[in-house]
Design an enzyme around this catalytic site. Structure first.
Site, mmCIF file in Angstrom:
data_model
loop_
_atom_site.group_PDB
_atom_site.id
_atom_site.type_symbol
_atom_site.label_atom_id
_atom_site.label_comp_id
_atom_site.label_asym_id
_atom_site.label_seq_id
_atom_site.Cartn_x
_atom_site.Cartn_y
_atom_site.Cartn_z
ATOM 1 N N ASN A 5 0.787 -1.026 0.031
ATOM 2 C CA ASN A 5 0.096 0.043 -0.012
ATOM 3 C C ASN A 5 1.028 1.303 -0.117
ATOM 4 O OD1 ASN A 5 -1.814 2.183 0.329
ATOM 5 N ND2 ASN A 5 -2.702 1.083 2.096
ATOM 6 N N ARG B 241 -2.439 -2.129 -3.559
ATOM 7 C CA ARG B 241 -3.638 -1.206 -3.459
ATOM 8 C C ARG B 241 -3.370 -0.262 -4.507
ATOM 9 N NH1 ARG B 241 -5.053 3.489 0.527
ATOM 10 N NH2 ARG B 241 -7.258 3.651 0.138
ATOM 11 N N HIS C 142 -12.761 2.801 -0.897
ATOM 12 C CA HIS C 142 -12.785 2.150 0.130
ATOM 13 C C HIS C 142 -13.310 0.670 -0.122
ATOM 14 C CE1 HIS C 142 -12.505 5.632 3.441
ATOM 15 N NE2 HIS C 142 -11.320 5.198 3.015
ATOM 16 N N ARG D 205 -10.106 16.140 5.342
ATOM 17 C CA ARG D 205 -10.837 16.216 4.210
ATOM 18 C C ARG D 205 -12.125 17.076 4.448
ATOM 19 N NH1 ARG D 205 -10.015 10.284 1.960
ATOM 20 N NH2 ARG D 205 -7.780 10.330 1.743
ATOM 21 N N GLU E 258 -8.269 -5.190 4.929
ATOM 22 C CA GLU E 258 -7.948 -5.119 3.616
ATOM 23 C C GLU E 258 -6.758 -5.601 2.784
ATOM 24 O OE1 GLU E 258 -8.994 -0.449 2.972
ATOM 25 O OE2 GLU E 258 -8.407 -0.764 5.047
#
Length: 393
Positions: free
Chosen positions: A9, A83, A171, A231, A367
């Site tokens: 990742n 990813r 996601h 964000r 994940e």
């Protein structure tokens, strides 16, 4: 025959990695952070060293060297699985990274300028340092490819949509992992209508109908939707235009992605744990804002499914912050949720009161294993010529 899968990742200043064996058991994990500085840090198993990591290529080489020192040589790896945040309009499922796929990931850079370039750095670094190693990509956008056109299309002219201006959702690997693990973790069958919250520094929610995404809060980019760590989440486009006119595009991009959300509301704190400990009015307002908008967006997602049978939380905040979970479930009490009782099981936490009409669960994020599984499925029928692997970019 090598069977281990290296999951990567790659972010702007870090590379998180994990190694899984043939049974998809994690055997090692670590992180290279501080990329682009002379004070980089590499952790891998028991190793924790500080060394210069001027670029991603150096960081990936350091990761491979650390794996070798831990007993996992490059010839023990069957694949590297990455990813990739954005697959664009064409890459709708996990796949082998061929030269054509790499080109499509690069073509999606304008859609995810803060993410895809770093994934490409990881892909290219592996190509240089382990040129015969098969590489695969799992896309955050792929799980939401099942959203109907009416949910993904902005109300703009067709020629604008044709330029890739549409909702994608993110996601996805996290939501796919929730669906894969549901029965094993909860001991129940997957309900027809699941409202899923992935709550962390990045936060989103998803409506999952019969195991498939039908609506989600993030849109064209990971900026849209819920209040997040840094964000802004949902904000009127005309407000963005005004900011861009007055402050410039670059400053506005930085403001909305890196200086807003919980950080902007609280005056500097983006971590939910720190906010909970701060004890200030600004910190409490930021927490309440996060929960309020999670509930507001959840109502829209429930409407997209025509109701809800279960709610599930994952991600760092979703798994660990009882106040946030309680506030969100309390805001959804009109659905029949009662967050006044928690019953622990060995693998999950069930949050709902026994008399609630809707079950609520915590399922830890998984994940990295999902990405390894994506690669493992494709390795079963994978035959390749090392000369045809992705060349360095």
């Amino acid at each position: 025959m090598p069977q281990n899968i290296l999951v990567l990742n790659t972010g702007s200043s870090s590379v998180k990695f994990a190694v899984f064996d043939a049974a998809l058991t994690e055997i090692l994990h670590g992180q290279a952070e501080g990329i682009g500085t002379d004070a980089g840090r590499l952790t891998c198993g028991d190793h924790d060293i500080t060394r210069p990591l001027p670029d991603h290529a150096t960081a990936l080489e350091a990761v491979l060297d650390a794996l070798a020192e831990a007993g996992i040589d490059r010839d023990q790896l069957a694949a590297a699985a990455h990813r990739v945040v954005h697959g664009g309009a064409t890459l709708k499922e996990a796949c082998e990274i061929t030269p054509d796929v790499r080109a499509q990931i690069e073509a999606a850079v304008p859609l995810a300028p803060l993410h895809n370039p770093h994934a490409l750095s990881g892909i290219d670094a592996i190509s240089r340092h382990a040129p015969g190693l098969a590489q695969f990509a799992s896309f955050d956008t792929a799980f939401h490819a099942t959203n109907p056109d009416i949910a993904t299309t902005y109300a703009v002219p067709a020629e604008v949509t044709a330029r890739g201006i549409r909702r994608y959702g993110f996601h996805g690997t996290s939501y796919a992992a929730l669906m894969r693990r549901w029965a094993d973790v909860t001991g129940t069958n997957l309900p027809a209508r699941v409202l899923a919250f992935h709550l962390g520094n990045g936060a989103s929610a998803c409506a999952i109908l019969n195991g498939r995404s039908v609506a989600t809060t993030m849109g064209y980019s990971p900026l849209e939707g819920l209040t997040m760590g840094t964000r802004a989440g949902q904000i009127d486009a005309n407000a963005v235009l005004r900011l861009a006119e007055e402050d410039g595009i670059d400053a506005t991009r930085t403001l909305l992605n890196n200086q807003s959300g919980l950080k902007g509301l609280s005056g500097g704190l983006s971590d939910m744990r720190a906010l909970g400990q701060a004890g200030t009015a600004e910190a409490q307002f930021a927490i309440d804002h996060f929960c309020h908008w999670a509930v507001r967006h959840a109502g829209s997602l429930v409407a997209a499914m025509g109701g809800v049978d279960a709610v599930v939380f994952t991600g760092g905040i979703g798994e660990n912050d009882a106040y946030v979970r309680g506030a969100i479930l309390g805001g959804l009490s009109f659905l029949g949720l009662r967050p006044d009782s928690e019953a622990n099981t060995a693998k999950a936490t069930q949050l709902h009161h026994p008399k609630s009409r809707v079950a609520a669960w915590i399922i830890p994020a998984d994940e990295e294993r999902q990405i390894a599984l994506d690669a493992a499925k494709r390795l079963q029928t994978f035959a390749f010529d090392p000369k045809q692997k992705v060349p360095p970019g």
